[in-house]
Design an enzyme around this catalytic site. Sequence first.
Site, mmCIF file in Angstrom:
data_model
loop_
_atom_site.group_PDB
_atom_site.id
_atom_site.type_symbol
_atom_site.label_atom_id
_atom_site.label_comp_id
_atom_site.label_asym_id
_atom_site.label_seq_id
_atom_site.Cartn_x
_atom_site.Cartn_y
_atom_site.Cartn_z
ATOM 1 N N GLY A 82 -28.427 21.962 15.747
ATOM 2 C CA GLY A 82 -27.073 22.117 16.253
ATOM 3 C C GLY A 82 -26.299 20.840 16.018
ATOM 4 O O GLY A 82 -26.663 20.012 15.179
ATOM 5 N N ARG A 83 -25.248 20.651 16.768
ATOM 6 C CA ARG A 83 -24.433 19.434 16.601
ATOM 7 C C ARG A 83 -24.950 18.260 17.419
ATOM 8 O O ARG A 83 -24.594 17.114 17.152
ATOM 9 C CB ARG A 83 -22.992 19.737 16.971
ATOM 10 C CG ARG A 83 -22.329 20.638 15.950
ATOM 11 C CD ARG A 83 -20.834 20.629 16.008
ATOM 12 N NE ARG A 83 -20.314 20.161 17.260
ATOM 13 C CZ ARG A 83 -19.363 20.768 17.949
ATOM 14 N NH1 ARG A 83 -18.837 21.876 17.507
ATOM 15 N NH2 ARG A 83 -18.932 20.279 19.079
ATOM 16 N N GLU A 86 -26.360 14.808 15.860
ATOM 17 C CA GLU A 86 -25.459 13.862 15.195
ATOM 18 C C GLU A 86 -25.005 12.754 16.136
ATOM 19 O O GLU A 86 -24.767 11.638 15.699
ATOM 20 C CB GLU A 86 -24.279 14.576 14.532
ATOM 21 C CG GLU A 86 -23.108 14.837 15.426
ATOM 22 C CD GLU A 86 -21.973 15.569 14.733
ATOM 23 O OE1 GLU A 86 -20.819 15.321 15.103
ATOM 24 O OE2 GLU A 86 -22.227 16.393 13.837
ATOM 25 N N CYS A 112 -33.459 22.402 11.843
ATOM 26 C CA CYS A 112 -32.063 22.404 11.442
ATOM 27 C C CYS A 112 -31.533 20.972 11.269
ATOM 28 O O CYS A 112 -31.934 20.267 10.353
ATOM 29 C CB CYS A 112 -31.262 23.204 12.466
ATOM 30 S SG CYS A 112 -29.567 23.562 12.025
ATOM 31 N N HIS A 113 -30.675 20.501 12.168
ATOM 32 C CA HIS A 113 -30.152 19.140 12.133
ATOM 33 C C HIS A 113 -31.014 18.167 12.948
ATOM 34 O O HIS A 113 -30.732 16.974 12.981
ATOM 35 C CB HIS A 113 -28.715 19.103 12.648
ATOM 36 C CG HIS A 113 -27.720 19.666 11.689
ATOM 37 N ND1 HIS A 113 -27.602 21.018 11.442
ATOM 38 C CD2 HIS A 113 -26.808 19.064 10.889
ATOM 39 C CE1 HIS A 113 -26.647 21.225 10.556
ATOM 40 N NE2 HIS A 113 -26.151 20.056 10.196
ATOM 41 N N TYR A 132 -31.828 21.782 7.737
ATOM 42 C CA TYR A 132 -30.658 22.485 7.234
ATOM 43 C C TYR A 132 -30.252 21.753 5.952
ATOM 44 O O TYR A 132 -30.248 20.520 5.919
ATOM 45 C CB TYR A 132 -29.541 22.475 8.284
ATOM 46 C CG TYR A 132 -28.378 23.332 7.876
ATOM 47 C CD1 TYR A 132 -28.487 24.717 7.883
ATOM 48 C CD2 TYR A 132 -27.199 22.756 7.435
ATOM 49 C CE1 TYR A 132 -27.433 25.520 7.467
ATOM 50 C CE2 TYR A 132 -26.137 23.557 7.024
ATOM 51 C CZ TYR A 132 -26.272 24.933 7.039
ATOM 52 O OH TYR A 132 -25.231 25.728 6.619
#
Length: 186
Positions: A82-83, A86, A112-113, A132
């Site tokens: 997800g975000r 980051e 993913c991330h 990802y």
Amino acid sequence: MVVGDFVEDLEAMVPFQVLTMVGHHVDAVCPNKRKGDHVKTAVHDFDGDQTYLERRGHNFAINADFDSIHVEDYDALVLPGGRAPEYLRLDEKVRQAVRHFATSDKPIAALCHGPQLLTASGCLEGRSCTAYPAVGPEITMAGGKYVEVPIDGVHVDGSLVTAPAWPAHPAWLSAFLKLLGSQIVA
């Protein structure tokens, strides 16, 4: 499990539930949030656009205090995507925790991330993993080898289990449960 606001909904909730269901104790922690707080999740879908589509998901409960945990007490680490990764990678305490698991060769699952936390923590030098696809260049720049697998695939490098997104839950959870020594009898 390290999560933050706008963690990918399925990549936090499903592993938390599956690992708990088979008998593992899972602490979901988030810097600057306490037990009983929640993070907002994001639902990512793949509808044929150039990147994923994002919608607001559920509230995911934090069940332990990040500042109170001792990483030495844990057997494994899950890094959903997800975000959240980051900005979580900007937190030195998060990076220290991730480094502990990597240098101790404890099982790590990153989805993913989630591998962004591995790149920022300096844990991929000489390792191979998937993620990802947009995270692939970061993996390479961090000294790792990016491995492209299907969206429902998994890549295992020793104690590191990685997958590109939530469609890979059956594959990565199976590989991770093997590393944890879980035995499921049908």
